[in-house]
Structures are given as C-alpha cells and as structure tokens.
Motif scaffolding. Structure first.
Motif, PDB file in Angstrom:
ATOM      1  N   CYS A   1     -12.275  18.648   3.664  1.00 18.51           N
ATOM      2  CA  CYS A   1     -12.835  17.529   4.310  1.00 18.51           C
ATOM      3  C   CYS A   1     -11.992  17.181   5.467  1.00 18.51           C
ATOM      4  CB  CYS A   1     -12.997  16.336   3.542  1.00 18.51           C
ATOM      5  SG  CYS A   1     -14.197  16.222   2.324  1.00 18.51           S
ATOM      6  N   LEU A   2     -10.460  17.445   5.427  1.00 17.68           N
ATOM      7  CA  LEU A   2      -9.651  17.074   6.445  1.00 17.68           C
ATOM      8  C   LEU A   2      -9.889  18.144   7.533  1.00 17.68           C
ATOM      9  CD1 LEU A   2      -6.435  16.007   4.967  1.00 17.68           C
ATOM     10  CD2 LEU A   2      -7.799  14.603   6.443  1.00 17.68           C
ATOM     11  N   LYS A   3     -10.144  19.366   7.166  1.00 24.56           N
ATOM     12  CA  LYS A   3     -10.320  20.507   8.126  1.00 24.56           C
ATOM     13  C   LYS A   3     -11.455  20.234   9.130  1.00 24.56           C
ATOM     14  CE  LYS A   3      -7.707  24.066   5.318  1.00 24.56           C
ATOM     15  NZ  LYS A   3      -7.831  25.140   4.612  1.00 24.56           N
ATOM     16  N   LYS A   4     -12.385  19.799   8.278  1.00 26.58           N
ATOM     17  CA  LYS A   4     -13.722  19.522   8.922  1.00 26.58           C
ATOM     18  C   LYS A   4     -13.726  18.322   9.871  1.00 26.58           C
ATOM     19  CE  LYS A   4     -18.759  19.200   7.873  1.00 26.58           C
ATOM     20  NZ  LYS A   4     -19.923  19.038   6.958  1.00 26.58           N
ATOM     21  N   ASN A   5     -13.085  17.108   9.466  1.00 27.37           N
ATOM     22  CA  ASN A   5     -13.463  15.924  10.114  1.00 27.37           C
ATOM     23  C   ASN A   5     -12.079  15.406  10.738  1.00 27.37           C
ATOM     24  OD1 ASN A   5     -16.086  15.876   9.278  1.00 27.37           O
ATOM     25  ND2 ASN A   5     -15.602  15.222   7.395  1.00 27.37           N
ATOM     26  N   GLY A   6     -11.123  15.965  10.429  1.00 24.89           N
ATOM     27  CA  GLY A   6      -9.886  15.601  10.904  1.00 24.89           C
ATOM     28  C   GLY A   6      -9.376  14.358  10.164  1.00 24.89           C
TER      29      GLY A   6
ATOM     30  N   GLN B   1      -5.549  11.019   7.337  1.00 22.10           N
ATOM     31  CA  GLN B   1      -5.824  11.983   8.728  1.00 22.10           C
ATOM     32  C   GLN B   1      -4.686  13.126   8.900  1.00 22.10           C
ATOM     33  OE1 GLN B   1      -5.910   9.081  11.796  1.00 22.10           O
ATOM     34  NE2 GLN B   1      -3.766   8.611  11.826  1.00 22.10           N
ATOM     35  N   ILE B   2      -5.119  13.959  10.001  1.00 19.10           N
ATOM     36  CA  ILE B   2      -4.240  14.936  10.248  1.00 19.10           C
ATOM     37  C   ILE B   2      -3.467  14.392  11.443  1.00 19.10           C
ATOM     38  CG2 ILE B   2      -4.193  17.345  11.171  1.00 19.10           C
ATOM     39  CD1 ILE B   2      -6.580  18.134   9.584  1.00 19.10           C
ATOM     40  N   THR B   3      -2.110  14.652  11.497  1.00 19.72           N
ATOM     41  CA  THR B   3      -1.577  14.083  12.496  1.00 19.72           C
ATOM     42  C   THR B   3      -0.990  15.212  13.633  1.00 19.72           C
ATOM     43  OG1 THR B   3       0.445  13.879  11.340  1.00 19.72           O
ATOM     44  CG2 THR B   3      -0.848  12.004  11.425  1.00 19.72           C
TER      45      THR B   3
ATOM     46  N   ILE C   1      -0.326  15.851   7.088  1.00 18.28           N
ATOM     47  CA  ILE C   1      -1.027  14.652   6.627  1.00 18.28           C
ATOM     48  C   ILE C   1      -0.383  13.478   6.512  1.00 18.28           C
ATOM     49  CG2 ILE C   1      -2.956  14.132   4.973  1.00 18.28           C
ATOM     50  CD1 ILE C   1      -2.902  17.201   4.096  1.00 18.28           C
ATOM     51  N   GLU C   2      -1.043  12.229   6.979  1.00 23.87           N
ATOM     52  CA  GLU C   2      -0.591  10.959   6.754  1.00 23.87           C
ATOM     53  C   GLU C   2      -1.461  10.065   6.123  1.00 23.87           C
ATOM     54  OE1 GLU C   2       0.926   9.227  10.475  1.00 23.87           O
ATOM     55  OE2 GLU C   2       2.979  10.613  10.343  1.00 23.87           O
ATOM     56  N   GLY C   3      -1.161   9.581   5.060  1.00 24.95           N
ATOM     57  CA  GLY C   3      -2.324   8.682   4.081  1.00 24.95           C
ATOM     58  C   GLY C   3      -1.977   7.482   3.645  1.00 24.95           C
ATOM     59  N   PHE C   4      -2.909   6.691   3.677  1.00 21.02           N
ATOM     60  CA  PHE C   4      -2.710   5.374   2.895  1.00 21.02           C
ATOM     61  C   PHE C   4      -3.363   5.501   1.432  1.00 21.02           C
ATOM     62  CE2 PHE C   4      -2.821   4.089   7.222  1.00 21.02           C
ATOM     63  CZ  PHE C   4      -1.658   3.505   7.468  1.00 21.02           C
TER      64      PHE C   4
ATOM     65  N   ILE D   1       0.851  -1.174   0.110  1.00 18.47           N
ATOM     66  CA  ILE D   1      -0.183  -0.284  -0.015  1.00 18.47           C
ATOM     67  C   ILE D   1       0.899   1.353  -0.014  1.00 18.47           C
ATOM     68  CG2 ILE D   1      -1.677   1.289   1.230  1.00 18.47           C
ATOM     69  CD1 ILE D   1      -2.484  -1.303   2.426  1.00 18.47           C
ATOM     70  N   GLY D   2       0.650   2.385  -0.696  1.00 22.04           N
ATOM     71  CA  GLY D   2       1.362   3.408  -0.597  1.00 22.04           C
ATOM     72  C   GLY D   2       1.220   4.246   0.534  1.00 22.04           C
ATOM     73  N   ILE D   3       2.245   4.589   1.059  1.00 22.30           N
ATOM     74  CA  ILE D   3       2.068   5.447   2.360  1.00 22.30           C
ATOM     75  C   ILE D   3       2.988   6.797   1.988  1.00 22.30           C
ATOM     76  CG2 ILE D   3       2.716   5.593   4.807  1.00 22.30           C
ATOM     77  CD1 ILE D   3       2.821   2.531   4.754  1.00 22.30           C
ATOM     78  N   ILE D   4       1.990   8.151   2.477  1.00 22.06           N
ATOM     79  CA  ILE D   4       2.794   9.429   2.266  1.00 22.06           C
ATOM     80  C   ILE D   4       2.531  10.014   3.404  1.00 22.06           C
ATOM     81  CG2 ILE D   4       0.454   9.988   0.911  1.00 22.06           C
ATOM     82  CD1 ILE D   4       2.213  11.573  -0.859  1.00 22.06           C
ATOM     83  N   LYS D   5       3.332  11.144   3.554  1.00 20.39           N
ATOM     84  CA  LYS D   5       3.094  12.048   4.576  1.00 20.39           C
ATOM     85  C   LYS D   5       3.481  13.495   3.921  1.00 20.39           C
ATOM     86  CE  LYS D   5       5.002  13.294   9.143  1.00 20.39           C
ATOM     87  NZ  LYS D   5       6.019  12.906  10.300  1.00 20.39           N
ATOM     88  N   THR D   6       2.604  14.287   3.896  1.00 23.14           N
ATOM     89  CA  THR D   6       2.784  15.719   3.398  1.00 23.14           C
ATOM     90  C   THR D   6       2.363  16.770   4.589  1.00 23.14           C
ATOM     91  OG1 THR D   6       0.403  15.815   2.637  1.00 23.14           O
ATOM     92  CG2 THR D   6       1.883  14.546   1.055  1.00 23.14           C
ATOM     93  N   ASN D   7       2.591  17.984   4.002  1.00 21.99           N
ATOM     94  CA  ASN D   7       2.136  19.003   4.683  1.00 21.99           C
ATOM     95  C   ASN D   7       0.532  19.725   3.814  1.00 21.99           C
ATOM     96  OD1 ASN D   7       3.020  20.729   2.533  1.00 21.99           O
ATOM     97  ND2 ASN D   7       5.028  21.462   3.982  1.00 21.99           N
ATOM     98  N   SER D   8       0.005  20.702   4.541  1.00 22.56           N
ATOM     99  CA  SER D   8      -1.360  21.054   3.972  1.00 22.56           C
ATOM    100  C   SER D   8      -0.956  21.974   2.701  1.00 22.56           C
ATOM    101  CB  SER D   8      -2.047  22.004   4.792  1.00 22.56           C
ATOM    102  OG  SER D   8      -1.192  22.799   5.805  1.00 22.56           O
TER     103      SER D   8
END
Length: 754
Positions: A300-305, A329-331, A341-344, A246-253
């Motif tokens: 969506c991230l800002k609203k729900n985390g 999700q926001i970490t 942001i960290e995501g799959f 699975i692709g795993i990525i960490k970015t900023n907003s």
C-alpha cells in the motif's frame, strides 16, 4: 522589459519613518525594487512620489499595470505622482538640500490633511553631484532628512544610488545614513548605520566607532537569542515527541527500527526507547503476528506513498497480543528501491475487546429474546424490501453505493445522532437524485418545524422563521410533488406574514418544484425532507426519482423504528403494563376488568371523534394504566366496605398523582403521565388534583374521565348495585358540560344509543 516576477525580499520590514537606500550597478536592477516599494507604500495608504526622468516613468507605470493595483484610480486621485527630477530637485547645478527638505515637509503635511497615512518618496540622485558643492549638498541632504523629516513625520523613503557614478565618499555616507539597504533584490537591516548627529557635528569617525560597536553588541545579543530560541524549540519538540500519547515510529522498508518515542516503546512492551530500537531488526517476523500483513502494508505504501487506518495484530516483547492502528507515509526513497517510513501508532486493543464483547452480548440477546422474534422478522422483511429497491436502482446511477453507508449508520445507533443521520440523508439525496439542486431536512417539534440542515440555503435564515408543523405535513401520500405556487399557498395558510416573507426570500422565490416527504412512525410524525429544483431549470422530478426518494423514506423509517426498538427491547413495555394491571386487579377487587373496559371504551370515543391514530394510541395506554396509582393506597382503604371517611377519601384522591409520578420515570410511558394525572378533572373545574377547567384539561384526560365514569356506574360496588343502562345514560346527559366535556359526552352518547 525586465523580468517582473521577483519581488524584494523582506519588504514588510519597512514602516513609516524608515529611510532606505537602493544600491545598483545597472539600470535593469532598479525596476523591480522601485515597483515593489511603490506597491508596498500604496498598500499602506501612503501618498507616493516617484521621481525620475520621463523614460523611466513609462517603464515603472507599465510594470505597475501588471500588478493588482487600480493604477488609473490612484493616478487620477493623485495618490501616486510621477515627477521629473527637475520638478523636485530643480536644476542639478543649483541643488540645495534645505529647499528639498522644506518641500518634503510641506508635502507630508498636505498628504495627512488629504487623509493619507503618510508620504513615501523614491528619487534618483544621479547627476546632482556634477556641480561644485554637489557632494556636500547630497550628504547634507541625507543626514538632515533624519533630523527634519523622519524624526517628526510619517515618511518612508527609498533613495537610489548607482555605485558606479558616485565616488566612495558619497557611497560610504549613503551606507551610514540609511536604516535599511536594498541590494540584489533583498532588503537588509543596515549594520553600518550611524547616528546622523556625527555628520551634523562633523564627528563622523567618532560616531562610526560608537555606532558600529553598538551594532556589533546588538547583533551578538540577537544571535544569542536566536540560538537560545532554537535550542528551546528543539527541547520542546523532543518533549512533545517523547511525551506524546501516540506512538511514533521511524523504520526502513526492510523492517529495521530507526527511532521510536517513549509511547511506542511502551506499546511494544519496553520501559525505554533504546531497548525498543535495539530489539527489532525485522518487524514482519518479530512484531507482526501475521507477517503477511506487513507485506500488505508495504505494498500500500509503495502504491500510494501513505497508508491510513491500517489495522494489524502485533506481539509485545512479553508475548501478549495487541491490536494496533497505524497512519504512515514514505519520507525518503533510496536509489536501490528501499525507503524510510514514519508513522503514528494507536493501541486499539480495548476497542477490539469492546467490539467482541458487544458482539457477544448481541448474540446472547438474540438467543434469549424470543418475544422479539416477530419484530426481528419484520425488520428482515424490511431489509429485503430495501435490498430490492437498491437492485432496481442499480442501473440508474453508480452513485447509489453511497446509500449503503446510510444503512450502515442504522446499525450503529450508538455512534450516530438523529441530527447527523438526517444530515447524511439530505446530502446523499441531493447527490443521488439528478434533478435536485437544493433541499432541507427538519424535525417536527411540539408545534413548529425545527430545521436540522440544508443545501443551497442559509440554515440560520431558515431557523429564524416560525413555521407550524402542519405547513410541512404531507396531505395526500407519504411522498408528494408540488409546484412553487402550490407550496406558497399551503405555507401561507399556516404561517405569520413576516415569517412567510422570510421563507419566500430565503427559499420559496428560488424554487420551481419541490418533492417532499414526512416520516410517520406509529402515528407520530418524526421528521421531513424536501428536495428542490431551482428556478430556471428545465427539469422535473421523474418517476425514477420518486422511486429513489421512496428508498430514502424506507431507510429513514428503518432508522426511527430501530431507535424505537432499542428503547423498548430491554424493558418489554407492553408485557410490564399488562402484568401491572393484573397485579392491580388482585390488589383492588373493584378494578378487575375495569382498566381494560375504560381503555377500550376510551378508544371507541376517540374514534367517534375522528382523532388521530397517535392520540388514539395514547388514550388506550392512558386508559389501561389510569388507576395504577391505587397500588400505593393502603389495602384496607382501597377495599373498605361501606362509606369512606373524609380522610380516606382524600387519600384515594391521591391515586392520579401517584400514578403520574410513577409513569414519568419510564422513558416509554412518560408522554402519557399528564393524561393519567388529570383523568379526574371536571369540565366545570371542580375536579382533582389540580382543579383544571375546560380546555385546560388534555383531550385524552377528558375522554378517559367519561369512559371511567361510565364503567364505574355500570359496575357493582360493595355499597351499591350497578346502575341500570338508562340510569347511567341519563347521568352522562345530565352532567354534559359539568363533569364531562360537551363534545366527549356527545360522542359517548352516540356510541351508547347506537
């Protein structure tokens, strides 16, 4: 009273045979530690002695009452004993270590005889030191505990020392002679513990040096092992991270890439992680095909985390377009409003292509399959009826939106099984129909009901009962409502006594009223659902609830009709059968019109016998294809003029078996294969191919046998003219109970004479 919310950390390290010491400066520090030691000991089924003065005993008992212990029971049984110091240690001025050790030895032996796992003791030694020789007796008591007690018996001890009331020599000895130390609310392994043998031989300093060097070596080994374990864990994590499918990525907003794993780099079109990180500074512009989707994602991230199953189209570094699905999700959030942001990430390009291809094939099928137009119109009308039902129910309950999910499932037959769909039907019905407290859903097997799911009952218990299908069949209408008394009467009629008792125990005795239906598609009962109001309820099923239940009936019917449609849509069963019969007529001169005649007459006989519509349908198709096996008989034998030889006749007799075998290869026709195989069996057992007799012959085969014989007698053959009506009728009558089943022959005679 002191605060009781803090427990001793690491208390679970203590086991039978361990010798611990509690050091404290103020009395307020004692209560929590002693309370937790007692709770721990009693929880391990040890007998526990608490030794202290009366005032302190009251405090500890009050603290234990606030725990989960059954304190009164343990005090009454003697598992917990609160003793004053004088009862155990005697007069402080006459404290003798050996006497106390002998008392402890007797106590642990007695505790084991009483069924306890061992003995635990916590005692306060303050005051004993205040007499001549007291210091030596305390130290002697502590080291002899190991030799006489801990090395032989299942004893756990927590000694208590006020470090302000003992001199440094006693405190030092207490430190060296205990495996564990409790200090400031935490249990520690004692790195300064020395072998008690040093005190026994009066070689304390020598044993101190040896023990401390040994302890230092042991702790260095442990530290090395811990560091190695941590290093190995980090390596395993990195391997898992980089080798994950699975692709795993960490970015900023702002869209900058901070880190990715190898799979994510490959998804983006790069061979290595470094290139993937260095080539993206603005994901919205450089990776997203539509930068607006990135904005939607961030909102969506800002609203729900967090965001689940977010789909978007992306661009690889090669320019290739791909479809991705991301859970993120926001970490971390920064003071300036930015965040991490960290995501799959999943590559769903193949899935999207498959969906497009599937849609294209559906369009091709709709364009080319004109012969199914009538059925499509029927389905459209059915859908309109469902929509009307939903509109009528909108004002009853906003929960009805859930029914839309069931309709969606109908359109995805390839992804949902019959059992899954039926379970959803039950869950939604119990949720939406307000009076329903429980329910069950089931299919009709060959003879017995097979439970699929239930709510409010034990499914395994229901499956243990053998219940005839007829017990659950609707008798008056497609949807019926019954009281429990009516339900018991019906079930008892169709069930064995022990099965009926099991069903009463599990469900019938808990029901006040039930509403149920069975799904009958083309004369075949497929499944049923029952909703129950439990005893004690004041409710009854209303007309509105019956209307809602009717909507579920329509949905379930649509599901089964669509499954049947999917089974038939690619092989055009009716057209194939008709074409095959026409080919047989061209091949066998005798069969021209014969198959249709047999099928029609067989239907008339079945109707005269008042058989079910399902049986009548099977008889029609069986009659239509009963001679299909003749297509595998050589033409010169089939159309031979004159009498057949014995070998030729034996070859002709193979046609029921040949036809049956051919039909078994068809999913749509395999259920009638046995009826074709046995249509030349005789009631007296002298028929072929298997020599079945009487009731062994399927009723469908018995009817086709009579219809086939009648049409054969009334048809012209190469070697004879057709028999007259009266002659053929007399043959039927003469062979009733011989060649023909008596009730079948009677039905045919009634048709012919009337």
């Amino acid at each position: 009273m002191p605060d009781l919310k803090h427990e001793i950390k690491n208390m679970d390290l203590l086991t039978e045979g361990d010798h611990a010491v509690l050091f404290y400066e103020e009395k307020s520090e004692i209560l929590n530690s002693v309370r937790d030691f007692i709770i721990h000991s009693l929880g391990k089924n040890q007998k526990c002695y608490y030794i202290d003065q009366a005032d302190n005993q009251k405090l500890i008992l009050a603290a234990l009452k606030n725990s989960d212990l059954n304190l009164e029971k343990m005090l009454e049984s003697g598992q917990l004993l609160c003793l004053e110091k004088e009862e155990i240690y005697g007069d402080p001025a006459n404290f003798r270590a050996q006497e106390i050790l002998n008392l402890i030895e007797k106590s642990v032996i007695s505790a084991e005889k009483e069924g306890y796992s061992g003995l635990s003791i916590t005692g306060e030694l303050t005051g004993i030191v205040d007499f001549s020789g007291g210091k030596e007796e305390i130290i002697k008591y502590e080291w002899q505990l190991h030799q006489q007690i801990f090395e032989k018996y299942p004893v756990t001890a927590l000694c208590r020392y006020n470090i302000n009331q003992f001199d440094s020599e006693i405190i030092k000895a207490a430190v060296e002679l205990h495996d564990y130390i409790v200090w400031q609310g935490e249990l520690h392994e004692n790195p300064y513990y020395i072998d008690p043998e040093g005190y026994r031989q009066n070689k304390v300093e020598e044993y101190e040096i040896k023990s401390w060097l040994k302890n230092i070596n042991e702790y260095q080994k442990k530290e090395s092992l811990y560091k190695k374990a941590i290093s190995q864990s980090q390596e395993r994590y990195l391997r898992l991270f980089n080798n994950s499918p699975i692709g795993i990525i960490k970015t900023n907003s702002e869209g900058e890439v901070i880190h990715v794993n190898q799979r994510m780099a490959e998804i983006a079109g790069y061979d290595n992680i470094v290139d993937a990180i260095n080539n993206y500074s603005d994901l919205a512009a450089e990776f997203y095909l539509n930068s607006g989707r990135r904005d939607v994602f961030l909102n969506c991230l800002k609203k729900n985390g967090e965001v689940e199953n977010f789909e978007f189209e992306a661009r690889k570094n090669t320019g290739e377009r791909i479809w991705l699905n991301m859970n993120a999700q926001i970490t971390d959030r920064n003071d300036d409003g930015s965040f991490i942001i960290e995501g799959f990430v999943f590559d769903i390009s193949e899935k999207k292509e498959y969906e497009k291809e599937l849609e294209r094939k559906k369009e091709e099928l709709a364009a080319s399959n004109q012969q199914l137009q009538a059925y499509n119109e029927e389905m459209m009308a059915m859908n309109e009826e469902l929509e009307d039902s939903f509109k009528e129910l909108e004002d009853l309950n906003n929960r009805f939106e859930k029914m839309i999910n069931l309709v969606s499932d109908i359109e995805n037959l390839s992804t949902i099984s019959e059992e899954e769909f039926l379970s959803k039907i039950l869950q939604q019905a119990v949720t939406i129909i307000p009076e329903a407290d429980a329910g069950s859903i089931y299919t009709f097997g060959k003879e017995n009901v097979e439970f699929v799911d239930c709510i409010g009952y034990n499914l395994d218990n229901l499956k243990q009962s053998t219940i005839k299908n007829e017990a659950f069949y609707n008798q008056n209408s497609s949807i019926e409502i019954m009281t429990v008394a009516e339900l018991k009467t019906r079930n008892k009629k169709y069930m064995q006594q022990h099965d009926f008792q099991n069903l009463k125990k599990e469900s019938l005795n808990k029901i006040k009223e039930t509403m149920f239906m069975d799904l009958e598609i083309n004369g075949s009962k497929k499944a049923g659902i029952s909703l129950d109001i439990k005893t004690g309820s004041s409710k009854s099923f209303t007309n509105n609830s019956q209307k809602i239940f009717t909507a579920f009936y329509n949905i379930a019917s649509s599901f089964y009709k669509l499954k049947e449609y999917n089974l038939l849509q690619n092989n055009f069963t009716r057209e194939i059968i008709s074409s095959t019969i026409k080919m047989l007529e061209m091949y066998d001169l005798y069969t021209r019109g014969h198959s249709e005649n047999v099928a029609q007459l067989a239907v008339e006989i079945a109707e005269e016998m008042e058989l079910s519509q399902k049986v009548i349908d099977d008889i029609y198709w069986s009659g239509l294809v009963h001679d299909i096996g003749k297509m595998l008989i050589p033409l010169e034998v089939l159309n031979k003029e004159g009498k057949l030889t014995k070998s030729e006749y034996e070859l002709i007799k193979e046609h029921p078996v040949l036809g049956s075998n051919a039909l078994k290869s068809s999913n749509s026709l395999k259920q009638i294969a046995d009826y074709v195989r046995h249509h030349h069996e005789r009631w007296d057992g002298r028929g072929y191919p298997d020599g079945l007799q009487g009731g062994e012959i399927p009723i469908e085969s018995r009817i086709i046998c009579a219809a086939d014989a009648w049409d054969a007698m009334r048809s012209k053959r190469t070697y004879r003219e057709p028999l007259t009506f009266d002659h053929a009728l007399s043959e039927i009558k003469d062979n009733k109970g011989l060649q023909f089943a008596p009730n079948v022959a009677e039905a045919l005679i009634n048709i012919l004479e009337n």
